[in-house]
Design an enzyme around this catalytic site. Structure first.
Site, short mmCIF file in Angstrom:
data_model
loop_
_atom_site.label_atom_id
_atom_site.label_comp_id
_atom_site.label_asym_id
_atom_site.label_seq_id
_atom_site.Cartn_x
_atom_site.Cartn_y
_atom_site.Cartn_z
N LYS A 7 42.04 34.19 35.74
CA LYS A 7 40.78 34.81 36.18
C LYS A 7 40.07 35.44 34.97
O LYS A 7 40.13 34.86 33.89
CB LYS A 7 41.05 35.80 37.31
N GLY A 64 45.92 38.22 45.76
CA GLY A 64 45.84 39.52 45.11
C GLY A 64 46.18 40.69 46.01
O GLY A 64 45.94 41.84 45.68
N GLU A 105 37.39 33.17 45.12
CA GLU A 105 36.53 34.17 44.48
C GLU A 105 35.18 33.56 44.13
O GLU A 105 34.14 34.24 44.19
CB GLU A 105 37.24 34.76 43.25
N GLU A 113 45.15 28.21 49.47
CA GLU A 113 45.22 29.64 49.15
C GLU A 113 44.60 30.45 50.29
O GLU A 113 43.38 30.63 50.34
CB GLU A 113 44.43 29.93 47.87
N HIS A 142 37.58 27.98 43.88
CA HIS A 142 38.46 29.13 44.14
C HIS A 142 37.76 30.09 45.11
O HIS A 142 36.54 30.22 45.09
CB HIS A 142 38.78 29.84 42.82
N SER A 184 49.60 35.55 46.05
CA SER A 184 50.73 36.45 45.82
C SER A 184 52.06 35.73 45.62
O SER A 184 53.10 36.19 46.10
CB SER A 184 50.82 37.49 46.94
N ASN A 243 46.43 31.06 36.99
CA ASN A 243 44.98 31.32 36.98
C ASN A 243 44.77 32.74 36.47
O ASN A 243 44.99 33.70 37.19
CB ASN A 243 44.43 31.15 38.40
#
Ligand code: PGA
Length: 254
Positions: free
Chosen positions: A12, A174, A98, A168, A96, A214, A10
């Site tokens: 992003k 991240g 985010e 996730e 996701h 991660s 991904n």
């Protein structure tokens, strides 16, 4: 049962069309002999066409990072399923964290996007996961269960079976903090059991559940060796050819 691993990068909001071409060409060269893993790259919308072109005829396929549920119309800035299948891309990430946290995505909009993706023949990668606060409060299963029930509402058994779920944990995205293989495996088993209860043993045995948060070259193999982990959704470590190619190889060996 043996489920084929799926490792998706991904990207992003990283890499325009030129860089995308370069990376996909690099990955094709590095990973041409890896047949045991479905390899997916997820560039930004404006780089999708370049990725599809550069991946043509290889073992790498392309995913979008989002889609809108309407067929077309007055939705400034949005992209429909048909626009994605025209390219064509194979997969689409939905929900996701985010998108959930910065852009107001809810289980209901996840469900609408999922419906549109499946109707168009795209393979959805649906993300679920708890925040640090929710984990510390002992709410991980309640949160993930709610996201699954709401996100997958109304899907039939074949549709659920063909959907990829990405677990996730938000606190691992991240941050360099990876869930331990045991922590990840426990939630993956919970997800698979939830699908078994709703859709039966065959669906539960076949559905692929990725871990994300991660994932790096060094921890991929151990995570992938867990019974219910069938792949990875990788952010930071998917942005460079060498890192991602090594990660895919390690995962395949795990
Ligand atoms: P990360 O991102 O690998 O950089 O933690 C994972 C993701 O957001 O899918």
């Amino acid at each position: 049962m043996a489920r084929k691993l799926i490792i998706a990068g991904n990207w992003k909001m990283n890499h325009g069309a030129g860089k995308t071409r370069e990376i996909v060409c690099g990955l094709r060269a590095e990973l041409a002999d890896v047949m045991a893993v479905d390899i997916v790259v997820c560039p930004p919308f404006t780089s999708l066409a370049a990725a599809v072109e550069a991946a043509a005829g290889s073992n790498i396929v392309v995913a979008a990072q989002n889609l809108h549920w309407a067929e077309n119309g007055a939705f400034t800035g949005e992209i429909s399923a048909a626009m994605l299948t025209e390219l064509p891309v194979t997969y689409v990430i939905i929900g996701h964290s985010e998108r959930r946290h910065y852009f107001g995505e809810t289980d209901e909009t996840v469900n609408q996007r999922l419906r549109a993706a499946l109707d168009a023949g795209l393979i959805p990668i649906v993300c679920v996961g708890e925040t640090q606060h929710e984990r510390e409060a002992g709410e991980t299963e309640a949160v993930v269960g709610r996201q699954l029930d709401g996100g997958l509402a109304g899907l039939n058994t074949a549709e659920v079976t063909g959907t990829v779920i990405a677990y996730e944990p938000v606190w691992a995205i991240g941050t360099g903090l990876t869930a331990t293989p045991d922590q990840a495996q426990a939630v993956h088993a919970f997800i698979r059991n939830r699908i078994r209860a709703a859709h039966g043993a065959d669906a539960a045995d076949q559905v692929r559940i990725q871990y994300g948060g991660s994932v790096k070259v060094d921890n991929a193999a151990e995570l992938m060796s867990q019974a219910d982990i069938d792949g990875a959704l990788v952010g930071g470590a998917s942005l460079k050819v060498d890192d991602f190619a090594a990660l895919v190889r390690n995962a395949a060996a795990g």
